[in-house]
Design a protein around this motif. Structure first.
Motif, PDB file in Angstrom:
ATOM      1  N   LEU A 180       8.766 -17.290 -77.073  1.00 12.72           N
ATOM      2  CA  LEU A 180       8.788 -16.937 -75.710  1.00 12.72           C
ATOM      3  C   LEU A 180       9.352 -15.670 -75.645  1.00 12.72           C
ATOM      4  O   LEU A 180       9.104 -15.153 -74.752  1.00 12.72           O
ATOM      5  CB  LEU A 180       9.419 -18.348 -75.352  1.00 12.72           C
ATOM      6  CG  LEU A 180       8.621 -19.617 -74.904  1.00 12.72           C
ATOM      7  CD1 LEU A 180       9.566 -20.613 -74.292  1.00 12.72           C
ATOM      8  CD2 LEU A 180       7.447 -19.256 -74.089  1.00 12.72           C
ATOM      9  N   LEU A 181      10.525 -15.354 -76.219  1.00 11.61           N
ATOM     10  CA  LEU A 181      11.202 -14.128 -76.140  1.00 11.61           C
ATOM     11  C   LEU A 181      10.529 -13.038 -76.367  1.00 11.61           C
ATOM     12  O   LEU A 181      10.229 -12.119 -75.670  1.00 11.61           O
ATOM     13  CB  LEU A 181      12.641 -14.091 -76.800  1.00 11.61           C
ATOM     14  CG  LEU A 181      13.506 -13.072 -76.800  1.00 11.61           C
ATOM     15  CD1 LEU A 181      14.110 -13.018 -75.359  1.00 11.61           C
ATOM     16  CD2 LEU A 181      14.497 -13.092 -77.512  1.00 11.61           C
ATOM     17  N   LYS A 182       9.481 -13.079 -77.459  1.00 15.58           N
ATOM     18  CA  LYS A 182       8.472 -11.994 -77.700  1.00 15.58           C
ATOM     19  C   LYS A 182       7.627 -11.890 -76.734  1.00 15.58           C
ATOM     20  O   LYS A 182       7.067 -10.869 -76.183  1.00 15.58           O
ATOM     21  CB  LYS A 182       8.035 -12.223 -79.108  1.00 15.58           C
ATOM     22  CG  LYS A 182       8.601 -12.154 -80.261  1.00 15.58           C
ATOM     23  CD  LYS A 182       7.787 -12.343 -81.337  1.00 15.58           C
ATOM     24  CE  LYS A 182       8.901 -12.054 -82.814  1.00 15.58           C
ATOM     25  NZ  LYS A 182       8.136 -12.207 -84.039  1.00 15.58           N
ATOM     26  N   ILE A 183       7.071 -12.930 -76.185  1.00 17.37           N
ATOM     27  CA  ILE A 183       5.832 -12.853 -75.278  1.00 17.37           C
ATOM     28  C   ILE A 183       6.601 -12.378 -73.945  1.00 17.37           C
ATOM     29  O   ILE A 183       5.965 -11.481 -73.296  1.00 17.37           O
ATOM     30  CB  ILE A 183       5.533 -14.443 -74.855  1.00 17.37           C
ATOM     31  CG1 ILE A 183       4.639 -14.890 -75.871  1.00 17.37           C
ATOM     32  CG2 ILE A 183       4.679 -14.298 -73.549  1.00 17.37           C
ATOM     33  CD1 ILE A 183       4.216 -16.393 -76.013  1.00 17.37           C
ATOM     34  N   LEU A 184       8.007 -12.673 -73.519  1.00 13.57           N
ATOM     35  CA  LEU A 184       8.614 -12.248 -72.537  1.00 13.57           C
ATOM     36  C   LEU A 184       8.753 -10.707 -72.447  1.00 13.57           C
ATOM     37  O   LEU A 184       8.627 -10.056 -71.769  1.00 13.57           O
ATOM     38  CB  LEU A 184       9.913 -12.933 -72.292  1.00 13.57           C
ATOM     39  CG  LEU A 184       9.804 -14.303 -71.429  1.00 13.57           C
ATOM     40  CD1 LEU A 184      10.933 -15.093 -71.370  1.00 13.57           C
ATOM     41  CD2 LEU A 184       9.160 -14.094 -70.025  1.00 13.57           C
ATOM     42  N   GLU A 185       9.213 -10.365 -73.759  1.00 15.43           N
ATOM     43  CA  GLU A 185       9.305  -8.807 -73.801  1.00 15.43           C
ATOM     44  C   GLU A 185       8.186  -8.125 -73.814  1.00 15.43           C
ATOM     45  O   GLU A 185       7.901  -6.971 -73.238  1.00 15.43           O
ATOM     46  CB  GLU A 185       9.984  -8.610 -75.473  1.00 15.43           C
ATOM     47  CG  GLU A 185      11.564  -9.159 -75.239  1.00 15.43           C
ATOM     48  CD  GLU A 185      11.956  -8.872 -76.901  1.00 15.43           C
ATOM     49  OE1 GLU A 185      11.356  -8.690 -77.715  1.00 15.43           O
ATOM     50  OE2 GLU A 185      13.323  -9.209 -77.067  1.00 15.43           O
ATOM     51  N   LEU A 220       5.633  -9.126 -72.063  1.00 19.89           N
ATOM     52  CA  LEU A 220       5.094  -9.254 -70.595  1.00 19.89           C
ATOM     53  C   LEU A 220       5.948  -7.990 -69.988  1.00 19.89           C
ATOM     54  O   LEU A 220       5.565  -7.378 -68.779  1.00 19.89           O
ATOM     55  CB  LEU A 220       5.332 -10.330 -70.022  1.00 19.89           C
ATOM     56  CG  LEU A 220       4.185 -11.532 -70.388  1.00 19.89           C
ATOM     57  CD1 LEU A 220       4.872 -12.839 -69.892  1.00 19.89           C
ATOM     58  CD2 LEU A 220       2.872 -11.196 -69.849  1.00 19.89           C
ATOM     59  N   THR A 221       7.331  -7.862 -70.251  1.00 19.53           N
ATOM     60  CA  THR A 221       8.085  -7.056 -69.530  1.00 19.53           C
ATOM     61  C   THR A 221       7.638  -5.629 -69.754  1.00 19.53           C
ATOM     62  O   THR A 221       7.456  -4.647 -68.981  1.00 19.53           O
ATOM     63  CB  THR A 221       9.374  -7.362 -70.324  1.00 19.53           C
ATOM     64  OG1 THR A 221      10.042  -8.293 -69.753  1.00 19.53           O
ATOM     65  CG2 THR A 221      10.535  -5.932 -69.264  1.00 19.53           C
ATOM     66  N   ALA A 222       7.333  -5.453 -70.988  1.00 23.77           N
ATOM     67  CA  ALA A 222       6.913  -3.973 -71.539  1.00 23.77           C
ATOM     68  C   ALA A 222       5.532  -3.752 -70.510  1.00 23.77           C
ATOM     69  O   ALA A 222       5.379  -2.730 -70.354  1.00 23.77           O
ATOM     70  CB  ALA A 222       6.459  -3.954 -73.016  1.00 23.77           C
ATOM     71  N   ARG A 223       4.705  -4.643 -70.713  1.00 25.25           N
ATOM     72  CA  ARG A 223       3.303  -4.572 -69.791  1.00 25.25           C
ATOM     73  C   ARG A 223       3.716  -4.058 -68.457  1.00 25.25           C
ATOM     74  O   ARG A 223       2.973  -3.427 -67.847  1.00 25.25           O
ATOM     75  CB  ARG A 223       2.340  -5.799 -70.208  1.00 25.25           C
ATOM     76  CG  ARG A 223       1.894  -5.674 -71.303  1.00 25.25           C
ATOM     77  CD  ARG A 223       0.712  -6.863 -71.635  1.00 25.25           C
ATOM     78  NE  ARG A 223       0.289  -6.676 -72.770  1.00 25.25           N
ATOM     79  CZ  ARG A 223      -0.438  -7.661 -73.445  1.00 25.25           C
ATOM     80  NH1 ARG A 223      -0.907  -8.584 -72.695  1.00 25.25           N
ATOM     81  NH2 ARG A 223      -1.014  -7.470 -74.505  1.00 25.25           N
ATOM     82  N   THR A 224       4.575  -4.902 -67.977  1.00 20.51           N
ATOM     83  CA  THR A 224       4.938  -4.709 -66.535  1.00 20.51           C
ATOM     84  C   THR A 224       5.470  -3.436 -66.259  1.00 20.51           C
ATOM     85  O   THR A 224       5.145  -2.725 -65.313  1.00 20.51           O
ATOM     86  CB  THR A 224       5.921  -5.938 -66.252  1.00 20.51           C
ATOM     87  OG1 THR A 224       5.429  -7.110 -66.585  1.00 20.51           O
ATOM     88  CG2 THR A 224       6.201  -5.883 -64.685  1.00 20.51           C
ATOM     89  N   GLU A 225       6.249  -2.719 -67.172  1.00 20.05           N
ATOM     90  CA  GLU A 225       6.956  -1.567 -67.020  1.00 20.05           C
ATOM     91  C   GLU A 225       5.808  -0.526 -67.003  1.00 20.05           C
ATOM     92  O   GLU A 225       5.793   0.362 -66.309  1.00 20.05           O
ATOM     93  CB  GLU A 225       8.136  -1.230 -67.981  1.00 20.05           C
ATOM     94  CG  GLU A 225       9.125  -2.045 -67.934  1.00 20.05           C
ATOM     95  CD  GLU A 225      10.514  -2.048 -68.955  1.00 20.05           C
ATOM     96  OE1 GLU A 225       9.836  -1.408 -70.068  1.00 20.05           O
ATOM     97  OE2 GLU A 225      11.321  -2.665 -68.667  1.00 20.05           O
ATOM     98  N   GLU A 226       4.883  -0.823 -68.163  1.00 15.85           N
ATOM     99  CA  GLU A 226       3.611   0.325 -68.262  1.00 15.85           C
ATOM    100  C   GLU A 226       2.868   0.352 -66.820  1.00 15.85           C
ATOM    101  O   GLU A 226       2.482   1.113 -66.284  1.00 15.85           O
ATOM    102  CB  GLU A 226       2.768  -0.218 -69.398  1.00 15.85           C
ATOM    103  CG  GLU A 226       3.627   0.056 -70.787  1.00 15.85           C
ATOM    104  CD  GLU A 226       2.424  -0.413 -71.942  1.00 15.85           C
ATOM    105  OE1 GLU A 226       1.465  -0.830 -71.638  1.00 15.85           O
ATOM    106  OE2 GLU A 226       2.892  -0.274 -72.928  1.00 15.85           O
ATOM    107  N   GLN A 227       2.705  -0.971 -66.237  1.00 11.77           N
ATOM    108  CA  GLN A 227       1.763  -1.078 -65.011  1.00 11.77           C
ATOM    109  C   GLN A 227       2.700  -0.398 -63.994  1.00 11.77           C
ATOM    110  O   GLN A 227       2.012   0.161 -63.183  1.00 11.77           O
ATOM    111  CB  GLN A 227       1.646  -2.584 -64.694  1.00 11.77           C
ATOM    112  CG  GLN A 227       0.533  -3.209 -65.691  1.00 11.77           C
ATOM    113  CD  GLN A 227       0.127  -4.536 -65.312  1.00 11.77           C
ATOM    114  OE1 GLN A 227       0.882  -5.313 -64.628  1.00 11.77           O
ATOM    115  NE2 GLN A 227      -0.908  -5.339 -65.926  1.00 11.77           N
TER     116      GLN A 227
END
Length: 130
Positions: free
Chosen positions: A9-14, A16-23
């Motif tokens: 879950l932590l990897k998925i959140l990370e 998602l966070t990376a993708r959100t930052e990219e977006q």
């Protein structure tokens, strides 16, 4: 397993966070591009307004200038007046010459008919002969 699931879950959140930052970075870039385009559009609109104002002034100037037909008529009238003036000048020169010739002839005639001293006596003697 919970810790394994937490890690997953932590990897998925990370991720998602990376993708959100990219977006978010892409959104910031798109927003900056949008602002740039908006400024360009505003400049173009200002230029269009200036061109419209210049066009209106030019149209106003063009309407105050006589059209080509009027200009041609004016030129034709001027040429006709110049030709008429030239004819009168030529006529005046001719009349001056003729006047000068007539004056010379008058002077010659006056000299011929002016009394010559002793002429009357000569004429009387010649009259008596016939």
């Amino acid at each position: 397993m919970i810790s394994g699931e937490n890690e997953e879950l932590l990897k998925i959140l990370e991720e998602l966070t990376a993708r959100t930052e990219e977006q978010q970075a892409l959104m910031d870039e798109l927003y900056q591009e949008l602002l740039t385009r908006e400024n360009q559009i505003q400049k173009l609109n200002d230029q269009i307004s200036e061109l419209k104002r210049s066009n209106a002034e030019l149209q106003k100037s063009l309407t105050s200038i006589p059209d080509m037909k009027e200009l041609l008529l004016i030129l034709e009238k001027q040429k006709a007046q110049e030709a008429e003036t030239q004819r009168w000048k030529t006529f005046a020169v001719s009349m001056n010459r003729e006047n000068a010739m007539l004056q010379r002839q008058n002077e010659e005639l006056l000299q011929l008919i002016s009394p010559v001293p002793g002429r009357d006596k000569i004429e009387a003697k010649t009259d008596n002969l016939f």
